[in-house]
Design a protein around this motif. Sequence first.
Motif, mmCIF file in Angstrom:
data_model
loop_
_atom_site.group_PDB
_atom_site.id
_atom_site.type_symbol
_atom_site.label_atom_id
_atom_site.label_comp_id
_atom_site.label_asym_id
_atom_site.label_seq_id
_atom_site.Cartn_x
_atom_site.Cartn_y
_atom_site.Cartn_z
ATOM 1 N N UNK A 189 24.897 50.177 37.285
ATOM 2 C CA UNK A 189 25.910 51.387 36.461
ATOM 3 C C UNK A 189 27.334 51.265 36.978
ATOM 4 N N UNK A 190 28.111 50.351 37.162
ATOM 5 C CA UNK A 190 29.825 50.549 37.154
ATOM 6 C C UNK A 190 30.073 49.641 36.173
ATOM 7 N N UNK A 191 30.819 49.763 35.652
ATOM 8 C CA UNK A 191 31.844 49.327 34.709
ATOM 9 C C UNK A 191 32.686 47.967 35.350
ATOM 10 N N UNK A 192 33.106 46.854 34.451
ATOM 11 C CA UNK A 192 33.421 46.030 35.324
ATOM 12 C C UNK A 192 34.600 46.481 36.296
ATOM 13 N N UNK A 193 35.771 46.978 35.685
ATOM 14 C CA UNK A 193 36.527 48.287 35.868
ATOM 15 C C UNK A 193 35.951 48.542 37.384
ATOM 16 N N UNK A 194 34.825 48.752 37.436
ATOM 17 C CA UNK A 194 34.865 50.137 38.750
ATOM 18 C C UNK A 194 34.211 49.342 39.783
ATOM 19 N N UNK A 487 49.023 34.153 43.309
ATOM 20 C CA UNK A 487 48.782 33.596 42.059
ATOM 21 C C UNK A 487 47.209 34.520 41.205
ATOM 22 N N UNK A 488 48.144 35.917 40.591
ATOM 23 C CA UNK A 488 47.378 36.890 40.287
ATOM 24 C C UNK A 488 47.135 36.731 39.088
ATOM 25 N N UNK A 489 46.872 37.512 37.901
ATOM 26 C CA UNK A 489 46.883 37.951 36.045
ATOM 27 C C UNK A 489 46.274 39.059 36.597
ATOM 28 N N UNK A 490 46.304 40.220 35.838
ATOM 29 C CA UNK A 490 46.065 41.109 35.271
ATOM 30 C C UNK A 490 45.217 40.963 33.977
ATOM 31 N N UNK A 491 43.814 40.443 33.934
ATOM 32 C CA UNK A 491 43.323 40.870 33.100
ATOM 33 C C UNK A 491 42.730 42.227 32.374
ATOM 34 N N UNK A 492 42.941 42.645 31.576
ATOM 35 C CA UNK A 492 42.859 44.495 31.421
ATOM 36 C C UNK A 492 42.538 45.247 33.033
ATOM 37 N N UNK A 493 44.100 45.263 33.175
ATOM 38 C CA UNK A 493 43.699 45.710 34.458
ATOM 39 C C UNK A 493 43.401 45.166 35.252
ATOM 40 N N UNK A 494 42.817 44.258 35.760
ATOM 41 C CA UNK A 494 41.595 43.987 36.955
ATOM 42 C C UNK A 494 42.332 42.734 37.217
ATOM 43 N N UNK A 495 43.381 42.569 38.635
ATOM 44 C CA UNK A 495 43.734 41.329 39.275
ATOM 45 C C UNK A 495 42.514 40.612 39.426
#
Length: 944
Positions: A189-194, A487-495
């Motif tokens: 049930x978690x969102x993608x961010x969770x 080598x990390x970017x933040x897509x909608x706050x997600x690493x």
Amino acid sequence: MDYNFSEIEKKWQQWWAQNKTYRATDKSDKPKYYVLDMFPYPSGAGLHVGHPLGYIASDIFARYKRLKGFNVLHPMGYDAFGLPAEQYAIQTGQHPEKTTHDNVARYRTQLDRIGFSFDWDREFRTSDPDYYKWTQWAFLKMFGSWYDNSLQKARPIEELVKAFEEGGSEAVNAACSEGKAFTSAQWKAFSEKEKADALMRYRLAYLGESTVNWCPALGTVLANDEVKDGYSERGGHPVFQKKMTQWQLRVSAYAGRLLDGLEKLDWTDSLKEMQRNWIGRSEGAEMVFPVECDNRKYDVTIFTTRADTIFGVTFMVLAPESEWVAKLTSASQKAEVEAYLEQVKKKTERERMAGKAVTGVFSGAYGINPVTGEKVPVWISEYVLAGYGTGAIMAVPAHDSRDYAFARKFDLPIVPVIEGADVSEQSVDAKEGIMCNSGFLNGMPVKKAIPAAIAYVQEKGIGHRKINYRIRDAIFSRQRYWGEPFPIYYKDGIATPVAFEDLPLTLPEIDQYKPTEDGQPPLARAKDWTYKGYPLEKSTMPGFAGSSAYYLRYMDPHNGEALVSRQADEYWRNVDLYVGGTEHATGHLIYSRFWNKFLYDIGYICEDEPFKKLINQGMIQGRSNFVYRYIGEGATGNLYISYNLIENPEYKDKVQPIHVNVNIVNNDVLDINAFRAWMPEFKNAEFVFADGTSSELTGYTAGAKQYICGWAVEKMSKSMFNVVNPDDVIAKFGADTLRLYEMFLGPLEMSKPWDTNGIDGVHRFLKRLWNMYENITDEEPTKEELRSLHKLIKKITWDIENFSFNTSIPAFMIAQNELSALKCSKRAILEPIAVLLAPYAPHIAEEMYHRCLSLSLEGRAGEGLFVVNESWPECNEAYLVEDTQKYPVQFNGKVRFTLECPKDTPKEEVEKLVLAHEDTSKYLAGNTPKKVIVVPGRIVNIVM
RNA sequence: GCCGCGAUGGUGGAAUAGGUAGACACGAAGGACUUAAAAUCCUUUGGCCAGUGAUGGCUGUGUGGGUUCAAGUCCCACUCGCGGUACCA
């Protein structure tokens, strides 16, 4: 013919470079041997004579192994990312790349002059994008992995996701950060961010909040090993504890394996011990204490190694940074607690350590002892650390000195639970004695009570056995420019990881190298620091990132497809001999082992440990010289007193020592003219010489009188004027003399000052040896000559195998003395001596060998050099000469003579020979001796 | 505080299985060669005592004990120095 070292050295250095003599091949019938030095950070000051010490030692070993027929990999490169280049860039605006490039060029020139047998075709810098591509790659692999505690192994994150889908967080036994458990249904049930946040707590490279060392002066966080005594290791700036969200490596997951792995390594005990302490395994128990605060109820878990003292608990303590503090502060204590926290926060790490003052505050909460049911107050104090255990403790003041000090200060009860323990003055910390006042534990010795108490709480469901490690996860972010970009970017706050095809993610150009005005890392200055339109991580990786797997890269340095090919890795495997300083014991040497174990886990490399054998070379300290300025009555400020006179009544306490450049001092005698020319203030210097005469009276002329300088051992540094540049030594004496002398100075692993006194002796030896190669003859060697040679072969072989390089030089000198006394100039003797000398002084040895056989040593490598019986079978005779053993004989220490007989003579025979000797019978005069002691190959003693 | 390492001549150090302590080198002193210096070579060099002398005696590896026929080396206690670590429950 004179020993023209500069010509000889130039000739052979060119020869080796042109012929690529020391190139290692990745395929060979010969056995492999990998000799590695800890690669240098190329600083602006260049090399001083201390730096090459370890390189010379490893070079001797590498050359020896080659002569013994091994395929040797002996590479060199540069640890090129780092703070000094960046600081220089901030000051001057010069790109760190440029500074690094210049410094590397200078290092290379200096290294080349010393005549190392490096395979330069494998050279690289950690700041090369072609190299740091693989540092970034390894980071992404860690990002994409988690640690399975059951299998004791890293696994791909996809397998964790699958496990979560099937059984939630309880389905795995994983190394992870604090967080809430969840079921399979909750996960789904978690969102993608969770989901991303949950996974982040399991990744081996993860973004997480923790208490870090923050250095405001450098504008960056630092790892534990980069902080020394509360100051930053680089620059010496104060460090504060601060809670921050940073990239970290889950090194703690590997704590057990890092500890166990030490067992099979051939490292020094002291270094292993340092790592053991750093990892800090401790066995104990976790227990749950119910805590009540303003009628709210919580369960607080504590860690203890002394479960047996549970009946002696009189209070509990929380770390100020503990998450419990906010929850367990009562309304009535709120103001007081906040004031305390504020006060703690302001302290530097240094103040916190140095003060040792007992501080703390009552939280207002009370805990219940889960065994006794007793109510105890909960305090907050900085002597409890947030980062260790659970950040909360049960305090037993009677049996823990820190708890005791706290109890005394805040007047808390002290209850002893070990029979006969006198706690009126201090606590009794020793784990011995018989338990008392302790219910079911009464009468048990402490050693038995600990497991009994743990078993009890485990049974009651209020605790369990637990092994804790002191080692922390490594903080992996630095707010700096000159390092590997994440080598990390933040897509909608997600690493999110940058795609592998887009590596390396290269450093952007920026106009200034310092942090931004609003405190962001320098990379925030880049115009377009984005990936696919999303913002990229602005921190860079720390210094140890690039050095953690560099030894693998040397195996296959030009591979564009992989850090190292499977084929190359399976051939070279790991480092057979690693030479470097102990200062990396708790930094690089831990990180490398961690990194290596991770790559091993994911099936990428074939060895679990990177460095089989490790030798630590000692530090070369500076040896400063002083002149003594007269400051007594009538002082003009330009009169200098010779060191041997300063204790005289007329000068005692009336002189001031002044550092003088050691390069204008020879054997502690000052070069007067050079001194006067050194600095304007010494231009008119006058002297009182060693013999007490004054330069004004005598009308000084160069060399006529001696001014003696004093000396002291100090760190080698510019400000002490005691830095000696190897280039100067080489110009004066040659590289071979430098190499020999560095080894002659003392045992490799010992710290010692660089003292140029005595280098003449080594140089003279080379000259004398050189002269023996003038007119070589083909005469048959005599037994005596063969004996000298063979003593030397045995000695040198033993020395090199045992890294006892300092004792080889005297052996060479003795052989040279013996042979020149015999006027030996025979090819059969001189040729093998050139071979023996080759690892130590390769240039002169090559030239001498060339004179014997018109061949380069390379042509002979692997054909049994250093092996007596194969190369020079006629020399077996020499062993016969040596096989006669001299037995020194003593009678109660009074009468002595020497008995000579064959080496393998049995004890009884020696005994008979001793008793039959005329001196013996004279001494015995008919009496029977009590005992005759014969130690094979040693001494004979007769006791009356 | 805890852990580890070390202490040997004027100096750096050697003694690799408990077995002649001070190898080798520097420095120092004396000598040879040289007009002189440098370079090179030779002799002496732990301390004390005896002897014209070869030599002999005593003493000696930070301090105090111990084990052993024999200790720089092994054991116990201590002093000093170096390195690591430090509220790790």
